[in-house]
Design an enzyme around this catalytic site. Structure first.
Site, PDB file in Angstrom:
ATOM      1  N   CYS A 333       1.110  -1.548   0.276  1.00 61.95           N
ATOM      2  CA  CYS A 333       0.121  -0.189  -0.305  1.00 61.95           C
ATOM      3  C   CYS A 333       0.989   1.031  -0.474  1.00 61.95           C
ATOM      4  O   CYS A 333       1.188   1.503  -1.088  1.00 61.95           O
ATOM      5  CB  CYS A 333      -0.882   0.539   1.063  1.00 61.95           C
ATOM      6  SG  CYS A 333      -2.051   0.948   0.985  1.00 61.95           S
ATOM      7  N   HIS A 430      -3.554  -6.027   1.168  1.00 61.48           N
ATOM      8  CA  HIS A 430      -3.278  -5.912   2.667  1.00 61.48           C
ATOM      9  C   HIS A 430      -3.817  -7.548   3.030  1.00 61.48           C
ATOM     10  O   HIS A 430      -4.546  -7.823   1.874  1.00 61.48           O
ATOM     11  CB  HIS A 430      -4.198  -4.990   3.007  1.00 61.48           C
ATOM     12  CG  HIS A 430      -3.986  -3.503   3.462  1.00 61.48           C
ATOM     13  ND1 HIS A 430      -2.512  -2.633   3.827  1.00 61.48           N
ATOM     14  CD2 HIS A 430      -4.080  -2.524   2.922  1.00 61.48           C
ATOM     15  CE1 HIS A 430      -2.358  -1.468   4.383  1.00 61.48           C
ATOM     16  NE2 HIS A 430      -3.360  -1.921   3.614  1.00 61.48           N
TER      17      HIS A 430
END
Length: 484
Positions: A333, A430
């Site tokens: 991310c 994630h």
């Protein structure tokens, strides 16, 4: 009618999150239709709920403990700190704006309607709601307009159990002090207290219980020992990273720079549980260890600010040296965004800096965009060709030549990038390491055999173990009073 109980702490980090999770699992094991609820949370460790919005990962874990789908209503107000003084505000799963601390104090009363609406939604069809407070009710300077502790408890008529942490010392003073400074109407909401994190012979605290009762009149609902199984659960707050120490003598050292606004660091928990992995959190002022085989740059709530701080710590030089030695890098991310050539923020979403040079390890560039991506995702590793399951929470779009080699395929679309030599990769997904097959393949690429555990099952077993420990030490009459 739904029964309710609220756990509030004499301070932060007293163990409320684990106790709520344990009580949810304990009651679920008894056949009770139980659910968790936290009116207001402050954390950059967020999850995507089953109904598609952002909540604190603690409430996601607590819903798992209760064996029910997670919902945005379980955590109607989530504050995600972006700077020392300001936070992004998530209301019922969606971004509602940003506010500095003083401005948020004025905003809180306007959020009570959403909190109560969510409270009613979670209560529907449930026998018991276990509510978690935030911080401490003793912060009476924040009592006006409060939605996190006594303000909520009073509005919803929810009895309160105080949790005191004996491990940090001064637990009698913290309980008695809380009693002393609370206004009488708030004091009447407290039904009793729990002592948490006790080490040694519990009978040594018998006189302490008598003393607390003498000062407050409150009953003790139990003295909870240091819960060993809690160490196998994902942690909520980054404060836990300050307590972790380095291991040694393991086959693979994995270094993780602790960004000042680190987010979703529980991505790393499955690696920490691997017996042959030494997971090292590199703090400010420390160098990335030269003997690390893999460096992971985790998520960030403020990519540009954390990238500037990354350079201030000289971690960029450490990382370049790591790559020259043949080391591997994975960015997740915000960490993925940092690995590119440039991060642009033309709309000033993250602050006043509109553009910053990236670390230059991937041939990609990121532009921040106002619309936030929030979704659970089914995916597949394009590197190891194994299934993945995770979630996305990010601002920004990343493009560039290295994207022709995606790291993962999310819901049929390419995501992330891999360097030409295959040693640097990044993704917006994630939960990467939660996949047992991915973790095994990654470790195998370093010549290491994974421990063979099913990570999700290990978390579920830990919840059962915490529940069993609580059932053994909490007052059975109090537990029975929570039954429908």
């Amino acid at each position: 009618m739904t029964k309710t109980i609220m756990l509030q702490g004499t301070g932060s980090d007293v163990g409320k999150t684990v106790l709520v999770a344990g009580l949810c699992r304990l009651m679920s094991n008894r056949g009770v239709r139980v659910a968790p609820f936290k009116p207001q949370n402050m954390s950059n460790n967020a999850a995507v709920s089953d109904d598609g919005g952002e909540i604190g990962r603690a409430q996601w874990l607590q819903s798992m403990a209760a064996r029910i789908p997670s919902s945005v209503h379980m955590n109607p107000v989530l504050l995600k700190p972006q700077s020392e003084t300001g936070s992004q505000i998530i209301v019922q799963g969606k971004v509602a704006g940003q506010a500095r601390g003083r401005d948020y104090q004025a905003l809180k009363p306007k959020l009570m309607g959403a909190v109560m609406e969510s409270f009613e939604a979670v209560c529907a069809g449930r026998d018991l709601l276990v509510v978690e407070g935030a911080g401490s009710p003793a912060e009476i300077n924040l009592r006006a307009g409060d939605i996190a502790n006594m303000g909520f408890a009073a509005s919803a008529s929810v009895p309160v159990v105080l949790v005191g942490d004996i491990d940090r010392g001064g637990v009698i003073a913290s309980l008695v002090g809380t009693h002393t400074i609370l206004p009488e109407e708030d004091r009447r909401m407290i039904a009793g207290y729990i002592i948490n994190k006790f080490r040694g012979d519990v009978s040594l605290f018998d006189d302490g219980i008598k003393a607390v009762h003498g000062f407050t009149g409150w009953p003790c609902f139990g003295v909870v020992p240091w819960l060993k199984a809690a160490g196998r659960l994902p942690a909520e707050d980054s404060v836990v990273l300050e307590k972790l120490t380095r291991g040694g003598g393991k086959a693979l050292k994995v270094a993780v720079p602790v960004l000042s606004r680190i987010a979703n660091f529980d991505d790393l928990d499955p690696l920490a549980a691997e017996p042959e992995v030494d997971l090292v959190f590199v703090r400010a002022g420390e160098s990335i260890p030269a003997d690390a085989g893999l460096v992971i740059i985790p998520g960030s709530k403020a990519t540009i600010a954390d990238l500037a701080d990354f350079r201030a710590q000289a971690w960029d030089r450490d990382l370049q040296a790591h790559v020259r030695r043949g080391g591997h890098v994975i960015g997740i991310c915000g960490g993925y965004q940092m690995l590119g050539a440039r991060v642009a923020d033309p709309h000033g979403i993250e602050g006043n800096i509109r553009e910053i040079e990236g670390l230059g390890l991937l041939s990609v560039e990121t532009q921040m965009e106002p619309e936030k991506t929030v979704r659970n995702s089914q995916a597949r590793s394009a590197i190891y060709d194994v299934p993945l399951e995770g979630y996305e929470i990010h601002l920004g779009r990343t493009i560039g030549p290295d994207c022709v080699r995606p790291a993962v395929i999310i819901d049929g679309r390419a995501d992330g990038a891999v360097s030409a030599d295959g040693r640097v990769s990044g993704t917006y997904l994630h939960g990467l390491f939660t996949s047992d097959a991915y973790r095994a393949a990654l470790l195998n690429s370093f010549g290491i055999e994974a421990g063979g555990q099913n990570y999700r099952q290990s978390v579920d077993r830990a919840l059962d173990d915490v529940a069993a420990e609580l059932e053994a030490v909490l007052d059975p009459r109090w537990l029975d009073s929570l039954m429908p």
